[in-house]
Write a protein that holds these residues in place. Structure first.
Motif, PDB file in Angstrom:
ATOM      1  N   ASN A 195     -10.014  53.176  54.723  1.00 31.09           N
ATOM      2  CA  ASN A 195     -10.887  52.026  54.964  1.00 31.09           C
ATOM      3  C   ASN A 195     -10.267  50.994  55.885  1.00 31.09           C
ATOM      4  OD1 ASN A 195     -12.912  53.054  53.271  1.00 31.09           O
ATOM      5  ND2 ASN A 195     -11.824  52.298  51.477  1.00 31.09           N
ATOM      6  N   GLY A 196      -9.171  51.341  56.564  1.00 28.55           N
ATOM      7  CA  GLY A 196      -8.545  50.411  57.492  1.00 28.55           C
ATOM      8  C   GLY A 196      -7.148  50.011  57.035  1.00 28.55           C
ATOM      9  N   VAL A 197      -6.589  49.005  57.694  1.00 25.80           N
ATOM     10  CA  VAL A 197      -5.231  48.543  57.409  1.00 25.80           C
ATOM     11  C   VAL A 197      -5.291  47.415  56.378  1.00 25.80           C
ATOM     12  CG1 VAL A 197      -3.175  47.475  58.431  1.00 25.80           C
ATOM     13  CG2 VAL A 197      -4.477  49.168  59.723  1.00 25.80           C
ATOM     14  N   VAL A 198      -4.411  47.503  55.365  1.00 23.85           N
ATOM     15  CA  VAL A 198      -4.339  46.462  54.333  1.00 23.85           C
ATOM     16  C   VAL A 198      -2.879  46.104  54.085  1.00 23.85           C
ATOM     17  CG1 VAL A 198      -6.480  47.124  53.153  1.00 23.85           C
ATOM     18  CG2 VAL A 198      -4.327  48.137  52.435  1.00 23.85           C
ATOM     19  N   ARG A 199      -2.642  44.914  53.543  1.00 23.98           N
ATOM     20  CA  ARG A 199      -1.301  44.473  53.151  1.00 23.98           C
ATOM     21  C   ARG A 199      -1.104  44.835  51.687  1.00 23.98           C
ATOM     22  NH1 ARG A 199       2.279  43.151  56.730  1.00 23.98           N
ATOM     23  NH2 ARG A 199       3.307  41.664  55.383  1.00 23.98           N
ATOM     24  N   VAL A 200       0.046  45.436  51.379  1.00 23.89           N
ATOM     25  CA  VAL A 200       0.354  45.854  50.017  1.00 23.89           C
ATOM     26  C   VAL A 200       1.700  45.291  49.601  1.00 23.89           C
ATOM     27  CG1 VAL A 200      -0.988  47.989  50.214  1.00 23.89           C
ATOM     28  CG2 VAL A 200       1.449  48.019  50.772  1.00 23.89           C
ATOM     29  N   ALA A 201       1.901  45.196  48.294  1.00 25.66           N
ATOM     30  CA  ALA A 201       3.191  44.766  47.748  1.00 25.66           C
ATOM     31  C   ALA A 201       3.986  46.012  47.367  1.00 25.66           C
ATOM     32  CB  ALA A 201       2.972  43.886  46.522  1.00 25.66           C
ATOM     33  N   ARG A 202       5.237  46.059  47.790  1.00 25.20           N
ATOM     34  CA  ARG A 202       6.101  47.194  47.464  1.00 25.20           C
ATOM     35  C   ARG A 202       6.753  46.970  46.103  1.00 25.20           C
ATOM     36  NH1 ARG A 202       9.835  48.073  52.600  1.00 25.20           N
ATOM     37  NH2 ARG A 202      10.476  49.818  51.308  1.00 25.20           N
ATOM     38  N   VAL A 203       6.756  48.027  45.265  1.00 30.42           N
ATOM     39  CA  VAL A 203       7.363  47.956  43.933  1.00 30.42           C
ATOM     40  C   VAL A 203       8.068  49.278  43.640  1.00 30.42           C
ATOM     41  CG1 VAL A 203       5.686  46.299  43.009  1.00 30.42           C
ATOM     42  CG2 VAL A 203       5.245  48.743  42.771  1.00 30.42           C
ATOM     43  N   ARG A 204       8.877  49.276  42.585  1.00 27.35           N
ATOM     44  CA  ARG A 204       9.500  50.504  42.085  1.00 27.35           C
ATOM     45  C   ARG A 204       9.081  50.663  40.633  1.00 27.35           C
ATOM     46  NH1 ARG A 204      12.009  52.784  46.227  1.00 27.35           N
ATOM     47  NH2 ARG A 204      12.896  54.459  45.005  1.00 27.35           N
ATOM     48  N   ILE A 205       8.719  51.864  40.270  1.00 31.63           N
ATOM     49  CA  ILE A 205       8.320  52.173  38.900  1.00 31.63           C
ATOM     50  C   ILE A 205       9.521  52.835  38.230  1.00 31.63           C
ATOM     51  CG2 ILE A 205       6.755  53.519  37.460  1.00 31.63           C
ATOM     52  CD1 ILE A 205       4.716  53.310  39.785  1.00 31.63           C
ATOM     53  N   PRO A 206      10.052  52.211  37.165  1.00 32.57           N
ATOM     54  CA  PRO A 206      11.249  52.769  36.528  1.00 32.57           C
ATOM     55  C   PRO A 206      11.059  54.200  36.026  1.00 32.57           C
ATOM     56  CG  PRO A 206      10.798  50.568  35.698  1.00 32.57           C
ATOM     57  CD  PRO A 206       9.632  50.963  36.549  1.00 32.57           C
ATOM     58  N   GLU A 207       9.871  54.496  35.466  1.00 37.65           N
ATOM     59  CA  GLU A 207       9.617  55.846  34.950  1.00 37.65           C
ATOM     60  C   GLU A 207       8.124  56.120  35.000  1.00 37.65           C
ATOM     61  OE1 GLU A 207      11.708  57.679  31.391  1.00 37.65           O
ATOM     62  OE2 GLU A 207       9.700  57.299  30.571  1.00 37.65           O
ATOM     63  N   LEU A 208       7.768  57.248  35.590  1.00 42.54           N
ATOM     64  CA  LEU A 208       6.373  57.669  35.672  1.00 42.54           C
ATOM     65  C   LEU A 208       6.286  59.046  35.031  1.00 42.54           C
ATOM     66  CD1 LEU A 208       4.084  57.346  38.766  1.00 42.54           C
ATOM     67  CD2 LEU A 208       3.977  59.313  37.268  1.00 42.54           C
ATOM     68  N   ARG A 209       5.363  59.184  34.068  1.00 44.36           N
ATOM     69  CA  ARG A 209       5.193  60.449  33.337  1.00 44.36           C
ATOM     70  C   ARG A 209       3.808  61.027  33.594  1.00 44.36           C
ATOM     71  NH1 ARG A 209       8.521  61.614  28.869  1.00 44.36           N
ATOM     72  NH2 ARG A 209      10.203  60.127  28.673  1.00 44.36           N
ATOM     73  N   LEU A 210       3.807  62.316  33.819  1.00 45.38           N
ATOM     74  CA  LEU A 210       2.573  63.087  33.868  1.00 45.38           C
ATOM     75  C   LEU A 210       2.764  64.202  32.848  1.00 45.38           C
ATOM     76  CD1 LEU A 210      -0.140  64.120  34.874  1.00 45.38           C
ATOM     77  CD2 LEU A 210       1.031  65.143  36.812  1.00 45.38           C
ATOM     78  N   GLN A 211       2.266  63.971  31.650  1.00 43.91           N
ATOM     79  CA  GLN A 211       2.465  64.879  30.518  1.00 43.91           C
ATOM     80  C   GLN A 211       3.960  65.142  30.336  1.00 43.91           C
ATOM     81  OE1 GLN A 211      -0.369  68.134  30.524  1.00 43.91           O
ATOM     82  NE2 GLN A 211      -1.843  66.829  31.532  1.00 43.91           N
ATOM     83  N   SER A 212       4.416  66.388  30.522  1.00 42.55           N
ATOM     84  CA  SER A 212       5.827  66.708  30.284  1.00 42.55           C
ATOM     85  C   SER A 212       6.721  66.418  31.488  1.00 42.55           C
ATOM     86  CB  SER A 212       5.965  68.182  29.886  1.00 42.55           C
ATOM     87  OG  SER A 212       5.522  69.015  30.950  1.00 42.55           O
TER      88      SER A 212
END
Length: 174
Positions: free
Chosen positions: A114-131
């Motif tokens: 949908n075009g160019v947008v400004r985003v905030a950069r972050v780090r996720i300490p832990e991301l789980r997808l089931q196992s």
């Protein structure tokens, strides 16, 4: 005449309920109705002792892979997107899971469909997808209303052992 009208309204309500279950899935509908975070349904996940962990996701009717991921012990509905360089959180999901950009963290411009947008950069300490578990995942927080689903992008996927399509199934291994 009033019986026919009542039956018509009942049929309309039933169709709306069926549509909601189709759109959200039974877990998403339950979460929407109760506001409670419930665990996602089993999606053919398996882990062998000492062996690689595997999750198999079934494509929805549109061919998309929608699943629940867990961040900060909260479930977030996400769309697997190999075209997204990083995990992209909706502003609403970021608030829900308590992720925000720290002072001094940079913002950057990204190109979207949908075009160019400004985003905030972050780090996720832990991301789980089931196992499957990946730590210290690069992500961005999209502006309010910029997209309808969180995207599970390549900053998560490339840290897996492999992912591949098998018919209408996406198999992720760690």
């Amino acid at each position: 005449m009033s019986i026919m009208r009542t039956m018509g309204w009942m049929m309309l309500c039933l169709l709306m309920l069926v549509g909601a279950v189709e759109a959200l899935g039974s877990v998403g509908l339950l979460q929407a109705m109760t506001g409670e975070a419930t665990p996602p349904p089993a999606q053919a996940a398996s882990a062998t002792s000492g062996g690689p962990r595997m999750v198999a996701l079934q494509a929805d009717s549109r061919g998309h892979f929608v699943t629940d991921i867990r961040i900060n012990n909260q479930f977030v509905r996400s769309l697997v997107d190999t075209g997204a360089s990083v995990v992209a959180l909706t502003a609403e999901d970021a608030r829900k899971i308590g992720v925000s950009a720290a002072k001094g963290d940079g913002t950057m411009s990204v190109s979207t469909a949908n075009g160019v947008v400004r985003v905030a950069r972050v780090r996720i300490p832990e991301l789980r997808l089931q196992s499957l578990v990946v730590r210290d995942v690069e992500a961005v927080i999209m502006p309010e209303g910029a997209m309808s689903h969180t995207l599970l992008g390549m900053s998560f996927l490339r840290r897996l052992g492999s992912f591949e399509m098998q018919g209408k199934t996406l198999v992720l291994k760690q």
